[in-house]
Scaffold this active site. Structure first.
Site, PDB file in Angstrom:
ATOM      1  N   CYS B 101      -1.199 -12.933 -25.603  1.00 60.06           N
ATOM      2  CA  CYS B 101      -1.918 -13.924 -26.399  1.00 60.06           C
ATOM      3  C   CYS B 101      -3.268 -13.266 -26.685  1.00 60.06           C
ATOM      4  CB  CYS B 101      -2.101 -15.191 -25.570  1.00 60.06           C
ATOM      5  SG  CYS B 101      -3.023 -16.440 -26.447  1.00 60.06           S
ATOM      6  N   PHE B 207      -4.338 -21.015 -33.492  1.00 58.37           N
ATOM      7  CA  PHE B 207      -4.910 -21.461 -34.767  1.00 58.37           C
ATOM      8  C   PHE B 207      -5.247 -20.280 -35.676  1.00 58.37           C
ATOM      9  CE2 PHE B 207      -8.511 -20.842 -31.837  1.00 58.37           C
ATOM     10  CZ  PHE B 207      -9.287 -19.965 -32.560  1.00 58.37           C
ATOM     11  N   VAL B 208      -5.489 -20.603 -36.922  1.00 53.21           N
ATOM     12  CA  VAL B 208      -6.167 -19.695 -37.858  1.00 53.21           C
ATOM     13  C   VAL B 208      -7.417 -20.444 -38.297  1.00 53.21           C
ATOM     14  CG1 VAL B 208      -6.063 -18.539 -40.098  1.00 53.21           C
ATOM     15  CG2 VAL B 208      -4.034 -18.579 -38.637  1.00 53.21           C
ATOM     16  N   HIS B 237      -5.542 -16.630 -33.786  1.00 54.46           N
ATOM     17  CA  HIS B 237      -5.295 -16.718 -32.346  1.00 54.46           C
ATOM     18  C   HIS B 237      -3.838 -17.108 -32.104  1.00 54.46           C
ATOM     19  CE1 HIS B 237      -5.987 -19.028 -28.323  1.00 54.46           C
ATOM     20  NE2 HIS B 237      -5.693 -17.784 -28.079  1.00 54.46           N
ATOM     21  N   SER B 380     -13.890 -23.732 -29.370  1.00 55.33           N
ATOM     22  CA  SER B 380     -12.850 -24.734 -29.543  1.00 55.33           C
ATOM     23  C   SER B 380     -12.967 -25.232 -30.982  1.00 55.33           C
ATOM     24  CB  SER B 380     -13.074 -25.869 -28.564  1.00 55.33           C
ATOM     25  OG  SER B 380     -14.397 -26.330 -28.674  1.00 55.33           O
ATOM     26  N   SER B 385     -17.735 -19.762 -32.731  1.00 60.53           N
ATOM     27  CA  SER B 385     -17.111 -18.629 -32.052  1.00 60.53           C
ATOM     28  C   SER B 385     -18.136 -17.501 -32.027  1.00 60.53           C
ATOM     29  CB  SER B 385     -15.855 -18.179 -32.793  1.00 60.53           C
ATOM     30  OG  SER B 385     -14.910 -19.228 -32.831  1.00 60.53           O
ATOM     31  N   HIS B 404     -12.781 -14.960 -22.394  1.00 61.81           N
ATOM     32  CA  HIS B 404     -11.886 -14.943 -23.556  1.00 61.81           C
ATOM     33  C   HIS B 404     -12.022 -16.168 -24.443  1.00 61.81           C
ATOM     34  CE1 HIS B 404      -9.443 -18.009 -21.749  1.00 61.81           C
ATOM     35  NE2 HIS B 404      -8.408 -17.814 -22.524  1.00 61.81           N
TER      36      HIS B 404
END
Lengths: 137, 481
Positions: B101, B207-208, B237, B380, B385, B404
């Site tokens: 992941c 998600f994108v 992700h 989130s 980010s 991460h």
């Protein structure tokens, strides 16, 4: 008698299962897992898929987890919810059964895996079998 | 029950539980956090899990968790453990079910003003372009032979097939391919679960996200990474999907059955492991690498889908979207670190942790080598980010690893009870963040309040010297499964 309930977990799902026999415990766990995956999506659909399974493990605890992992694999591979099981034989190290499933178009929840994390099949003070199963979602 | 008084502050933002805390510990347990964070960390069993990790055979220096730590199964999420190569153990639970992941950050040359009026169109185009949601298959259907090629060659195979460019490979951790991958070690069942999942996002926290660079903290690093204020970016992700989950399931079962033969006893069954140089250890390592390659191929295919959607809306060439970097979160790597003053090969397990190699490291792409590896920390849904640059102190403190993400602080069921998905969508919309999602339930579970404050988490690794802040990204459009 068999029942299941969900306990809190910070990121995954913790299922508690309880039953008055080992066979019913396995069925309770299957019911609990299906409820997460299908969320009722398979209700009312005709059974259309049947699969014989044989699972071997070290003890009842591992057998329960490995059984659910096997069902999960079949669920994902065939887009089926296996909601009925006929257990033909069950010992502490081996399960033979026939699963009956319904094809669905999509799932309600994506279970990545059934973990051994807190699993422990024990007899509780009421004389019932119980265990907790943590699902990685 | 572990208490704060069991921890000693060893350095600013770094705490340790001595190995004398429990007789079966082989090394101390190390926690990167502020004093305030420790109160929350101790609310779940993540530190108890960390102490369990410290008992693993061959573990070196310390069992480590990052500030985004939370309870997992076996290992805590946010965990890092290095075991001695070749006789130390490898544990699938130290990598996780979602092998590799990870997250990749894509950058454009457009600014906010260039796309503002078409952001919703872009979101819809990406949503259409990338299959997402629970149990959804994709358009790329592979025969087992073709799938084996992907498992062996990872993102490189996808580029050969036209799903990207050589420059993408240069900017992917391990060039998008672990060379020890062996498809023969991946079960037929695992392959069956993956046969229609290449190029799919899945659900949960995957998600994108289309975002904009809101703030630059470090001009030198930002220049090296090609980042500038107001620049539009895309964050992807996801992981190895069902294939990776099945590889982990298969090998945890195998190892559980073999541990007694190797005289291994673990305090939690999910820490099932085998000596790295045992047949089971070697087979798992080869299968894990194959699943990791599948994940890199998956993110490469998804990036191709994003490029197609982008071109449909804004025109131009597919190359206009460039890959800044792709990092793995759940992986085991053979690396060399200095331990007790000596160079030592170790098996580094990262479970919900990002590699964060500093300047000069040959593993860092040439064009970033002077400043260090990009470390991409998604927030989130609805929070910022971050892009950081790996610092050399990560080698001394955390086996070259960083946090991460934000890390959960609220269970999914609690989030569903406390959060109304429609209100979240409206609130985010009000703040200029659009959401395109397949499920309202998923929105509630992934609501921003279900996560820790990502900025506090990032500040810990920055202040501890593990990685330094480079840029902050603000979300504009979140596409979820």
């Amino acid at each position: 008698m068999r029942r299941y309930s969900y306990l809190e977990h910070i990121c995954d799902i913790r299922l508690k299962v309880e039953a008055d026999s080992m066979e019913e415990l396995f069925k309770a766990a299957l019911d609990g897992m299906n409820s997460i995956i299908a969320g009722g999506a398979a209700e009312g659909l005709p059974e259309s898929f049947e699969r014989r399974i044989c699972v071997e493990s070290m003890d009842y605890t591992c057998l329960l987890v490995d059984f659910l992992s096997e069902v999960l694999l079949l669920t994902h591979s065939h887009y089926n919810i296996f909601s009925r099981i006929e257990i033909e034989s069950l010992s502490s190290s081996r399960l033979e059964a026939v699963l009956h499933g319904r094809r669905v178009e999509e799932f309600d929840e994506d279970i990545k895996a059934v973990t051994y994390h807190e699993a422990e099949v024990v007899k509780n003070s009421q004389g019932n079998y119980e265990s907790v199963i943590v699902f990685d979602i | 029950m572990i208490k704060i008084t069991d921890m000693k502050k060893k350095a600013p933002y770094m705490w340790e539980i001595d190995k004398s805390f429990r007789s079966d510990m082989n090394v101390p347990a190390r926690i990167f956090a502020t004093r305030e964070m420790l109160d929350d960390v101790l609310k779940d069993r993540s530190i108890e899990q960390l102490v369990n990790v410290a008992t693993l055979r061959g573990i070196q220096s310390a069992a480590i968790v990052m500030p985004d730590v939370h309870e997992g199964y076996g290992f805590p999420i946010g965990g890092v453990a290095a075991t001695l190569w070749p006789s130390g153990v490898i544990s699938p639970g130290g990598i996780g079910y979602d092998i590799n992941c990870g997250v990749r950050l894509v950058k454009s040359q457009l600014e906010l003003s260039d796309i503002k009026s078409r952001i919703k169109l872009l979101g819809a185009a990406i949503y259409t372009s990338i299959p997402s949601g629970v149990g959804k298959g994709g358009d790329i259907l592979l025969s087992e032979a073709k799938l084996d090629e992907v498992l062996r060659h990872g993102a490189q195979k996808m580029v050969q097939k036209g799903y990207g460019f050589e420059a993408d490979i240069d900017h992917t951790e391990s060039r998008g391919c672990l060379e020890n991958a062996d498809p023969a070690m991946v079960s037929h069942q695992a392959k069956k679960r993956g046969e229609d999942q290449l190029g799919t996002m899945g659900a949960g926290n995957h998600f994108v996200e289309v975002g904009v660079v809101e703030e630059i903290y470090d001009e030198e690093c930002a220049n090296a990474y090609g980042l500038f204020e107001n620049q539009i970016t895309v964050l992807i992700h996801t992981g190895s999907r069902g294939l990776g989950h099945q590889v982990a399931t298969d090998y945890i079962k195998i190892m559980m059955g073999k541990m007694r033969d190797y005289g291994i006893v673990v305090p939690d069954r999910e820490l099932a492991c085998a000596p790295f140089d045992s047949p089971e250890g070697q087979k798992y390592f080869a299968a894990m690498a194959a699943a990791a390659n599948f994940a890199w191929a998956n993110r490469q295919a998804i990036m191709h889908g994003v490029r197609l959607a982008w071109r449909d809306i804004f025109g131009g060439k597919l190359e206009d979207l460039e890959l800044l970097y792709d990092v793995a979160h759940n992986i085991a790597k053979i690396e060399t670190h200095i331990i007790d003053g000596k160079l030592q090969k170790v098996i580094v397990h990262r479970k919900g942790a990002t590699r964060a190699f500093g300047p000069g490291n040959p593993e860092v792409p040439k064009d970033y080598r002077d400043v260090g590896q990009p470390v991409i920390i998604p927030g989130s849904m609805g929070t910022s980010s971050f892009v950081l640059a790996g610092a050399n102190r990560s080698m001394e403190l955390s086996f070259g690893s960083s946090c991460h993400g934000a890390g959960r602080q609220m269970s999914r069921s609690e989030a569903k009870r406390r959060v109304d998905a429609t209100s979240i969508i409206n609130e985010l919309e009000h703040r200029g963040i659009h959401v395109q999602a397949g499920s309202l339930k998923g929105i509630a579970e992934e609501a921003p309040q279900a996560y820790k404050d990502v900025e506090s988490v990032v500040n810990v690794v920055h202040e501890a010297g593990i990685a330094k802040k480079v840029a902050k990204l603000r979300p504009l459009m979140v596409i979820k499964g």
